[in-house]
Design a protein around this motif. Structure first.
Motif, PDB file in Angstrom:
ATOM      1  N   THR A  61       3.352   8.192   3.744  1.00 16.61           N
ATOM      2  CA  THR A  61       3.773   9.238   4.677  1.00 16.61           C
ATOM      3  C   THR A  61       2.669  10.282   4.835  1.00 16.61           C
ATOM      4  OG1 THR A  61       6.064   8.915   3.984  1.00 16.61           O
ATOM      5  CG2 THR A  61       5.553  10.944   5.173  1.00 16.61           C
ATOM      6  N   MET A  62       2.401  10.611   6.089  1.00 21.21           N
ATOM      7  CA  MET A  62       1.375  11.601   6.446  1.00 21.21           C
ATOM      8  C   MET A  62       0.020  11.192   5.881  1.00 21.21           C
ATOM      9  SD  MET A  62       3.552  15.186   6.469  1.00 21.21           S
ATOM     10  CE  MET A  62       4.455  15.011   4.935  1.00 21.21           C
ATOM     11  N   GLY A  63      -0.816  12.157   5.536  1.00 18.39           N
ATOM     12  CA  GLY A  63      -2.146  11.822   5.043  1.00 18.39           C
ATOM     13  C   GLY A  63      -3.120  11.506   6.168  1.00 18.39           C
ATOM     14  N   GLU A  64      -4.322  11.117   5.772  1.00 14.36           N
ATOM     15  CA  GLU A  64      -5.365  10.771   6.727  1.00 14.36           C
ATOM     16  C   GLU A  64      -5.956   9.414   6.370  1.00 14.36           C
ATOM     17  OE1 GLU A  64      -8.306  13.819   6.988  1.00 14.36           O
ATOM     18  OE2 GLU A  64      -6.869  15.399   7.503  1.00 14.36           O
ATOM     19  N   VAL A  94       0.867  -1.181   0.000  1.00 19.02           N
ATOM     20  CA  VAL A  94       0.000   0.000   0.000  1.00 19.02           C
ATOM     21  C   VAL A  94       0.903   1.229   0.000  1.00 19.02           C
ATOM     22  CG1 VAL A  94      -1.824   1.249   1.204  1.00 19.02           C
ATOM     23  CG2 VAL A  94      -1.785  -1.256   1.254  1.00 19.02           C
ATOM     24  N   ARG A  95       0.791   2.049  -1.051  1.00 18.31           N
ATOM     25  CA  ARG A  95       1.726   3.156  -1.205  1.00 18.31           C
ATOM     26  C   ARG A  95       1.012   4.425  -1.645  1.00 18.31           C
ATOM     27  NH1 ARG A  95       4.836   0.350  -6.362  1.00 18.31           N
ATOM     28  NH2 ARG A  95       3.360   0.932  -7.991  1.00 18.31           N
ATOM     29  N   GLY A  96       1.520   5.553  -1.137  1.00 18.59           N
ATOM     30  CA  GLY A  96       0.911   6.837  -1.460  1.00 18.59           C
ATOM     31  C   GLY A  96       1.299   7.870  -0.426  1.00 18.59           C
ATOM     32  N   GLY A  97       0.415   8.865  -0.225  1.00 20.51           N
ATOM     33  CA  GLY A  97       0.705   9.923   0.729  1.00 20.51           C
ATOM     34  C   GLY A  97       1.675  10.948   0.164  1.00 20.51           C
ATOM     35  N   TRP A  98       2.417  11.591   1.060  1.00 20.74           N
ATOM     36  CA  TRP A  98       3.359  12.636   0.672  1.00 20.74           C
ATOM     37  C   TRP A  98       4.360  12.102  -0.358  1.00 20.74           C
ATOM     38  CZ3 TRP A  98       8.690  13.501   2.513  1.00 20.74           C
ATOM     39  CH2 TRP A  98       9.183  14.768   2.147  1.00 20.74           C
ATOM     40  N   PRO A  99       4.508  12.774  -1.508  1.00 22.06           N
ATOM     41  CA  PRO A  99       5.369  12.234  -2.563  1.00 22.06           C
ATOM     42  C   PRO A  99       6.861  12.348  -2.302  1.00 22.06           C
ATOM     43  CG  PRO A  99       4.453  14.351  -3.246  1.00 22.06           C
ATOM     44  CD  PRO A  99       3.770  13.986  -1.940  1.00 22.06           C
ATOM     45  N   GLY A 100       7.251  13.110  -1.274  1.00 23.67           N
ATOM     46  CA  GLY A 100       8.673  13.316  -1.013  1.00 23.67           C
ATOM     47  C   GLY A 100       9.447  12.061  -0.697  1.00 23.67           C
ATOM     48  N   HIS A 101       8.764  11.016  -0.250  1.00 27.46           N
ATOM     49  CA  HIS A 101       9.441   9.746   0.024  1.00 27.46           C
ATOM     50  C   HIS A 101       9.321   8.758  -1.135  1.00 27.46           C
ATOM     51  CE1 HIS A 101       9.418  10.512   4.634  1.00 27.46           C
ATOM     52  NE2 HIS A 101      10.576  10.858   4.096  1.00 27.46           N
ATOM     53  N   SER A 102       8.902   9.250  -2.288  1.00 27.87           N
ATOM     54  CA  SER A 102       8.860   8.448  -3.524  1.00 27.87           C
ATOM     55  C   SER A 102       8.269   7.059  -3.284  1.00 27.87           C
ATOM     56  CB  SER A 102      10.273   8.316  -4.111  1.00 27.87           C
ATOM     57  OG  SER A 102      10.864   9.578  -4.314  1.00 27.87           O
ATOM     58  N   PRO A 103       7.005   6.992  -2.818  1.00 30.35           N
ATOM     59  CA  PRO A 103       6.457   5.692  -2.423  1.00 30.35           C
ATOM     60  C   PRO A 103       6.429   4.645  -3.531  1.00 30.35           C
ATOM     61  CG  PRO A 103       4.739   7.386  -2.515  1.00 30.35           C
ATOM     62  CD  PRO A 103       6.043   8.083  -2.603  1.00 30.35           C
ATOM     63  N   GLU A 104       6.162   5.057  -4.776  1.00 29.42           N
ATOM     64  CA  GLU A 104       6.128   4.075  -5.856  1.00 29.42           C
ATOM     65  C   GLU A 104       7.527   3.538  -6.153  1.00 29.42           C
ATOM     66  OE1 GLU A 104       4.675   7.074  -6.088  1.00 29.42           O
ATOM     67  OE2 GLU A 104       2.548   6.516  -6.006  1.00 29.42           O
ATOM     68  N   VAL A 105       8.482   4.449  -6.307  1.00 31.19           N
ATOM     69  CA  VAL A 105       9.852   4.036  -6.616  1.00 31.19           C
ATOM     70  C   VAL A 105      10.437   3.203  -5.478  1.00 31.19           C
ATOM     71  CG1 VAL A 105      12.194   4.853  -7.115  1.00 31.19           C
ATOM     72  CG2 VAL A 105      10.219   6.033  -8.098  1.00 31.19           C
ATOM     73  N   ALA A 106      10.209   3.639  -4.238  1.00 34.52           N
ATOM     74  CA  ALA A 106      10.779   2.930  -3.087  1.00 34.52           C
ATOM     75  C   ALA A 106      10.231   1.517  -2.968  1.00 34.52           C
ATOM     76  CB  ALA A 106      10.482   3.715  -1.808  1.00 34.52           C
ATOM     77  N   ASP A 130       5.473   7.873  10.201  1.00 34.75           N
ATOM     78  CA  ASP A 130       4.979   9.240  10.043  1.00 34.75           C
ATOM     79  C   ASP A 130       3.714   9.212   9.189  1.00 34.75           C
ATOM     80  OD1 ASP A 130       4.747  11.945  10.344  1.00 34.75           O
ATOM     81  OD2 ASP A 130       6.176  12.447   8.752  1.00 34.75           O
ATOM     82  N   SER A 131       2.911   8.187   9.408  1.00 37.87           N
ATOM     83  CA  SER A 131       1.640   8.029   8.697  1.00 37.87           C
ATOM     84  C   SER A 131       0.509   8.481   9.617  1.00 37.87           C
ATOM     85  CB  SER A 131       1.418   6.563   8.337  1.00 37.87           C
ATOM     86  OG  SER A 131       2.557   5.971   7.755  1.00 37.87           O
ATOM     87  N   PHE A 132      -0.490   9.158   9.051  1.00 33.47           N
ATOM     88  CA  PHE A 132      -1.748   9.389   9.762  1.00 33.47           C
ATOM     89  C   PHE A 132      -1.511   9.978  11.167  1.00 33.47           C
ATOM     90  CE2 PHE A 132      -1.886   4.939   7.844  1.00 33.47           C
ATOM     91  CZ  PHE A 132      -2.005   5.393   6.556  1.00 33.47           C
TER      92      PHE A 132
END
Length: 228
Positions: A64-67, A11-23, A95-97
């Motif tokens: 990362t982050m999000g709700e 499950v990936r998404g949230g703040w793009p600064g941590h490059s969730p798809e690439v990571a 650092d989620s939710f």
């Protein structure tokens, strides 16, 4: 005995600064190679799908982050408590939710800061945990990256720590030791957390990558233990 193929949910998404798809793409091939059927989702709605969640043996989250909505969080907590493993690194899990207190309770830790932005630091395996399968054969990992200051509870099993030193003008006077790699039991489920992992270069570090791969394996439900 016919052991069914295990399923991993990424499950990936949230703040793009941590490059969730690439990571996460760095680790999906390893999951496939080790026998998992991998399902990839870019929405937290999957956590509210009780039927799918009951079929999953491992959740790898990079969000990362999000709700998170109440029914999504209930579904996630129920799955982990029932035996689904939960694993991840850096802000994708700690650092989620930020306002979801039931999520923070399940994780037993929360990101607070990364003083100094990108700094040279060391992740040190605790000598009395050196035989744990997640960190066996690794004594320390050196990084130039974010160094997470985390708030934790006493129910985590700390495998490695990092020492945050005060710099000029910092309001704390002495080095602060924070957990960096740990595991946690939550009901019948296992949780694995690796606090480092800000840069793709961190995740490509052979020792850190090995820790994450081992952590996912450690957390995953073992179908071999179930009656046929």
């Amino acid at each position: 005995m016919n052991i069914p193929q295990r399923r991993a949910l990424v499950v990936r998404g949230g703040w793009p600064g941590h490059s969730p798809e690439v990571a996460t793409e760095l680790f999906i091939p390893h999951l496939t190679e080790t026998g998992f059927e991998v399902i990839v989702e870019g929405s937290l709605e999957v956590y509210a799908d009780a039927e799918l969640m009951a079929s999953v043996d491992l959740i790898v989250q990079c969000w990362t982050m999000g709700e998170i909505l109440p029914d999504e969080l209930r579904g996630l907590r129920a799955a982990v408590a029932a035996g689904t493993g939960f694993a991840g690194w850096h802000g994708g899990v700690i650092d989620s939710f930020r306002v979801a207190t039931d999520y923070l309770q399940m994780m037993g830790a929360q990101f607070a800061a990364h003083p100094g932005d990108l700094v040279d630091h060391t992740i040190t395996v605790l000598p009395d945990r050196a035989d744990h399968p997640v960190v066996a054969g690794i004594s320390s990992i050196s990084l130039h990256s974010e160094q997470y200051w985390v708030l934790t509870d006493s129910a985590i099993d700390v495998l490695a720590t990092t020492e945050i030193h005060p710099g000029p003008g910092d309001p704390w006077a002495h080095p602060v030791v924070c957990p960096a790699i740990w595991t946690r039991q939550w009901g019948a489920g296992r949780i694995f957390v690796c606090a480092p992992g800000h840069h793709m270069a961190d995740l490509a570090n052979p020792d850190l990558a090995a820790v994450i791969e081992r952590g996912m394996a450690w957390a995953a439900r073992d179908r071999a233990d179930e009656p046929s």
